[in-house]
Structure formats: structure tokens, C-alpha cells
Design an enzyme around this catalytic site. Structure first.
Site, PDB file in Angstrom:
ATOM      1  CD  GLN A 197      -3.127  -0.722   0.338  1.00 61.96           C
ATOM      2  OE1 GLN A 197      -3.707  -1.615  -0.247  1.00 61.96           O
ATOM      3  NE2 GLN A 197      -3.435   0.557   0.183  1.00 61.96           N
ATOM      4  CE  LYS A 198       0.085   6.565  -4.486  1.00 64.56           C
ATOM      5  NZ  LYS A 198      -1.017   7.320  -5.052  1.00 64.56           N
TER       6      LYS A 198
END
Ligand SMILES: Nc1nc2c(ncn2[C@@H]2O[C@H](COP(=O)(O)OP(=O)(O)OP(=O)(O)O)[C@@H](O)[C@H]2O)c(=O)[nH]1
Ligand SMILES: [Mg+2]
Lengths: 351, 185
Positions: free
Chosen positions: B70-71
Site C-alpha cells: 500500500q502507498k
């Protein structure tokens, strides 16, 4: 070089490969020495009661080692300079051990514990780095494993890359180096009812993108659903056997059932979900959650087939990647019962 | 290879390999690791931190670090670069829209000095999904041919669902690492 795109190999000798594959999988699962988990290898996570215990014992163990590392870091300033290197190495090992502890426990810990422990470990390592560059003057020579190549560009300052990540220009969909046939989906539409029955179509992935004020009705199963840039839309979808990935949605209502659901950059939207794992949000605000409420003739069978036949209760167990603390994230909430919609029936696709 | 690093490798615990597995979120990293390890893959949540799996593969012990993509947590990847023998980059071959992101993150990773000695396996995952790009197409999009000539790399199509391709990929990676690290035996 050794790189090659080799799908042909795989298909040419598919059956031999499959045999080998099965044998290997069998061997692997027989041994099942696997897994760095602290309890029985390969066992499923302990029941809730046990996991509470492990959480608190993890926390005290973690806290203890963290404090010990911090105090050893503090002592370095007073240490005999000739012993510094050794001390730093030892501390570095302790930090690595601490990290390993987090990793080993991460499958039963609540998400915020994992995130905050991870952050603590990262901070300790940073503190160690800072201290060692302060106290040990840079050596002229080092025997570090030299990289085989040299980048002509100046090295990036630490951390810069991560921070710059978001400032890059938006990726253009048109820049792909290969021509891709449009996959099934609805794109660039406004003020429409978009309906599709995918039963019997053996659909793979389905895409909804750039929709404005539309209502989407999807009957049947897909393997993956991609949702991108929706405003004022309602999305009613049958089960997805893989994952749903949503990026950029505003003022929307979603009815979704899937194995995994990831929601990025959504604002003021409601999600009625049935999901096998914990839904996650990242960069969201004002998103609310409730249980799945969709009906069409045969949906029960589709849900069963997708192994989504039963309510899992996960719709309310949302993890916010942008929220580190134990307290409820301000970005999402449970949709109050009196504001929830009635079951939506899309049996009559185009009505 | 410098003298000290050779000594370090020899002294290392018997036949251990450290493998770092990264890629965008939703690409299938955790599913791949569980599948190769013969575990249940039917309930997997997105990875909030990371998982370590120790598995015995042939005569080697693989320590596989599966780090969330995830970012928000990509900036943690760098914590795991040290001492990496093998790098596995996982691509969701059906996520056409984010291939540019995927390419950019991979390019960044390959600039890392600490990863410069690692063998690189690229899994073009989710080949079971209709409409997924083939490994050859993924290779083209990621411009793999332009990779540094000193890098050992290979791209393999796979499906963590069916298991297809996983062993082919791991076989190559382990052999490649072994031939670099344990060549002194
Ligand atoms: N159809 C299909 N789905 C897959 C495959 N591999 C993974 N998936 C699905 O893709 C979703 C993401 O898989 P994960 O293993 O959680 O992905 P990840 O890369 O670990 O994601 P992060 O932990 O967020 O970085 C899950 O819903 C999987 O079921 C595959 O080969 N085929
Ligand atoms: Mg994962």
C-alpha cells in the site's frame, strides 16, 4: 543477459511442469517446517482469548527491548570510542531482533499495534544511524560489497524518494508500450443506467472508470473489479472472487461482495460490503460502512460459488492505513442503521 | 565480490537466502508466499506491515520477507534492503491502469545500491485472469530489456490461484542465487 520472457517454455511443457509442481507442493506441505510463527508451525491463528494474551505479552516484551535499546543508545555517547563500533553492531542486532519479533507477531496483533511497532523500529534504526554518523567519523575506505555499476547521478538524500512519491505527474493510461484491447467494463459515461449480466461469460476483470452520475448494475461473478474516478454514482455488483480495488470516488454508494476490498482516495461515500478479509481504506474521508444489501434472482448461488455465502462481519472491521492509533479512525464510520438503504433488487436489469 | 563480503557469505548460516518480495498493493505477494508454502489462501487481508516466512526449498532455507505494498507503507521498503540475495517483484498483470506506477516503483527500487547485487525475479501474476497481459507484454511495458547488464533477472508468468509458474520462478531464483553465493564450495 539471463532475462527472458518465457511463457512459451511454460506452455510447451505444461504437463511435465505441472507434475513437478504438484510434487513440489506436496513435498513442501509435508515438511511444513514453514513459518516463523511463535506457535505451532502452520497452525491457524489462536482464538481471540489467546490473542489478547499474546498482544499484551507482545507489548510488554516489545516495550522492554525498546527501552533497553534506547538506553544503550544513550550510553554510546559516554562510551570508549574504540568500542563504539562494536556497541553499534550489537544495538543494530537488537533492533533487527526486535523487528523480527514484530514480524512474527504481526498476524495476531491488531493493525495499529503492527503499524506503531513498525514505526518504533524504524525510528530506532534512524536514531542509531544518526548517532553513528555523529560519533564515528566517515572512513576513507570501506570493504562494503561494491555494486557492480555506478549510477552517474548523485545519490538521492535519504527519505527524499519516499516524500517525492506523491508529487510525480499522474501516470498516463495511454503511455503503455503495448496495445491492449479494452477489457470488459464501463468507461467515460454520464447520467446513465449501465447494466450487464456477466453470467456465463467467464469474465476475468471488469473495469468501471470515469463515470459521473451513473447507476451500475452488475449481475454475476467477476474475478476482479477495478473502480477508478466515480462521482455521484451507485454501484450494485454481484460477487467478486478476487479483489476489488477502488481509487477516487466521491459521493457514491457501493454494494459489493468480494474476497478483498481496498479503497483509496474516496470521499463521502457509503459502502455496503460482504468481504472475507478486512476491508482497507487509504487517504479516505467521510466513508461509511454497512452490510451487503443486494438481491437478484440466483444471487445466493453466485455468493455460495464465490465462497461469500455467509456474512463474515468483516464489513465493520476496516483498517485505515493512514491512522496509526488505537482510537477509532476519524476517516470512516459505521453507517447508522436508520440511514441505511433497503435491499436493492436488480433482478430486472434494465428497469 | 570483495574479500570481506566473500568471507561474510561463507560464514553465513548454512545455505540461507534472504528474499525480499515487493510490488504494488493487490499484486498477490502474500497469496504467492502462502501458496508456495502449501497454506490456505482463502482469507488474506492486505498486509499492514510485513510477514516473514522461513521455508525450506530444495536444500536451502529461504527467509522470505513479504512487505506490504500500500502507498502509505512503500516508504518502509527501504528498511528491508540490507543483505538481500533475491528480489521478487510481483505484478498484477490484469491491472493495466497502474502499470505505469508499477514501472516507476520498480525503477526506483533498481536504483538502490543495497539491492544491486540481488537476483531479480519478476512474477507476472494473475495469469488466470482473462485479459491479463502476458509476461512478454509485461516485460515490454516495464522495459526490462533496458535493465543494467550486470543484473541477473528473469520474468515468469504465474498464478497464485492455480500455483502455475510459481515453482518455475522460485527454481530459477534459488539456482541463480546459489550459483553466485555458494560457488566456493
Ligand atoms: N485471480 C487471481 N487473483 C489473485 C492472484 N493472486 C492474488 N490474487 C488476489 O489478489 C488479491 C491481492 O492479493 P494479496 O496477496 O493480498 O496481495 P499483496 O500483494 O500481498 O497486497 P499488499 O499486502 O497490500 O501489498 C487477493 O484478493 C487475491 O485473492 C492470482 O494469481 N489470480
Ligand atoms: Mg500482502
Amino acid at each position: 543477459m539471463e532475462g527472458e520472457a518465457d511463457r512459451s517454455d511454460a506452455s510447451a511443457d505444461a504437463s511435465a511442469l505441472r507434475k513437478k509442481h504438484l510434487a513440489m507442493l506436496e513435498r513442501l506441505s509435508n515438511r511444513h517446517q514453514s513459518s516463523s510463527r511463535p506457535d505451532k508451525p502452520g497452525s491457524s491463528p489462536p482464538p481471540a482469548a489467546a490473542s489478547f494474551e499474546s498482544t499484551s505479552s507482545f507489548l510488554s516484551l516489545f516495550g522492554e527491548s525498546k527501552r533497553s535499546i534506547e538506553s544503550r543508545l544513550g550510553q554510546c555517547r559516554l562510551a570508549d570510542p574504540s568500542l563504539l563500533k562494536l556497541q553499534f553492531d550489537e544495538i543494530s542486532t537488537s533492533i533487527a531482533d526486535l523487528e523480527k519479533l514484530v514480524a512474527e507477531s504481526s498476524y495476531y496483533l491488531p493493525s495499529y499495534e503492527v503499524r506503531s511497532s513498525l514505526k518504533a523500529v524504524s525510528d530506532l534504526r534512524q536514531a542509531l544511524d544518526n548517532l553513528s554518523s555523529e560519533l564515528i567519523p566517515k572512513k576513507k575506505f570501506s570493504f562494503k560489497n561494491k555494486p557492480a555499476r555506478k549510477e552517474p547521478t548523485a545519490p538521492q538524500p535519504k527519505g527524499a524518494e519516499a516524500e517525492n512519491r506523491d508529487s510525480r505527474p499522474a501516470a498516463k493510461a495511454g503511455s503503455l508500450a503495448v496495445a491492449v484491447p479494452d477489457s470488459p467494463g464501463f468507461r467515460n459515461r454520464a447520467n446513465e443506467v449501465l447494466a450487464k449480466d456477466v453470467r456465463g461469460l467467464e469474465i476475468g476483470e471488469f473495469t468501471l472508470s470515469d463515470l459521473e452520475s451513473c447507476e451500475v448494475r452488475l449481475i454475476g461473478c467477476a474475478r476482479a473489479l477495478f473502480v477508478h474516478r466515480l462521482r455521484n454514482c451507485r454501484v450494485y455488483a454481484g460477487p467478486v472472487t478476487g479483489s476489488v480495488l477502488i481509487e477516487e470516488a466521491e459521493n457514491c454508494v457501493f454494494l459489493l461482495a468480494s474476497h478483498q476490498i481496498r479503497i483509496h482516495n474516496a470521499k463521502a461515500s457509503d459502502f455496503y460490503l460482504r468481504v472475507r478479509s478486512r476491508p482497507i481504506v487509504e487517504d479516505c474521508s467521510g466513508v461509511r460502512f454497512a452490510p451487503y444489501r443486494l438481491h437478484y434472482r440466483g444471487i445466493e448461488r453466485d455468493l455460495e460459488d464465490a465462497r461469500l455465502g455467509e456474512e463474515t462481519g468483516n464489513w465493520s472491521k476496516v483498517d485505515d492505513f493512514k491512522w496509526l492509533r488505537a482510537a477509532q479512525s476519524p476517516n470512516w464510520s459505521v453507517l447508522p442503521e436508520n440511514e441505511r438503504i433497503e435491499t436493492v433488487d436488480i433482478s430486472n436489469l434494465s428497469a | 565480490m570483495g574479500l570481506l563480503s566473500i568471507i561474510r557469505k561463507i560464514k553465513r548460516k548454512e545455505k540461507e537466502m534472504r528474499i525480499l518480495m515487493v510490488g504494488l498493493d493487490n499484486s498477490g505477494k502474500t497469496t504467492i508466499v502462502l501458496k508456495i508454502n502449501g497454506e490456505d489462501t482463502s482469507v488474506i487481508s492486505p498486509t499492514l506491515g510485513f510477514n516473514i516466512k522461513t521455508i525450506t526449498y530444495q536444500k536451502y532455507t529461504l527467509n522470505i520477507w513479504d512487505v506490504g505494498g500500500q502507498k502509505t507503507i512503500r516508504s518502509y521498503w527501504r528498511n528491508y534492503f540490507e543483505q538481500t540475495d533475491g528480489l521478487i517483484w510481483v505484478v498484477d498483470s490484469s491491472d493495466l491502469r497502474r502499470l505505469d506506477d508499477c514501472k516507476m516503483e520498480l525503477d526506483n527500487l533498481l536504483k538502490e545500491e543495497r539491492l544491486s547485487g540481488a537476483s531479480l525475479l519478476i512474477f507476472a501474476n494473475k495469469q488466470d485472469i482473462k485479459g491479463a497481459l502476458t509476461p512478454a507484454e509485461i516485460a515490454k511495458v516495464l522495459n526490462l530489456e533496458a535493465m543494467d547488464k550486470t543484473r541477473h533477472w528473469k520474468i515468469v508468468g504465474c498464478s497464485a490461484y492455480t500455483g502455475e509458474g510459481l515453482l518455475e520462478g522460485f527454481d530459477w531464483l534459488v539456482q541463480d542465487i546459489a550459483s553466485r553465493i555458494y560457488m566456493l564450495e
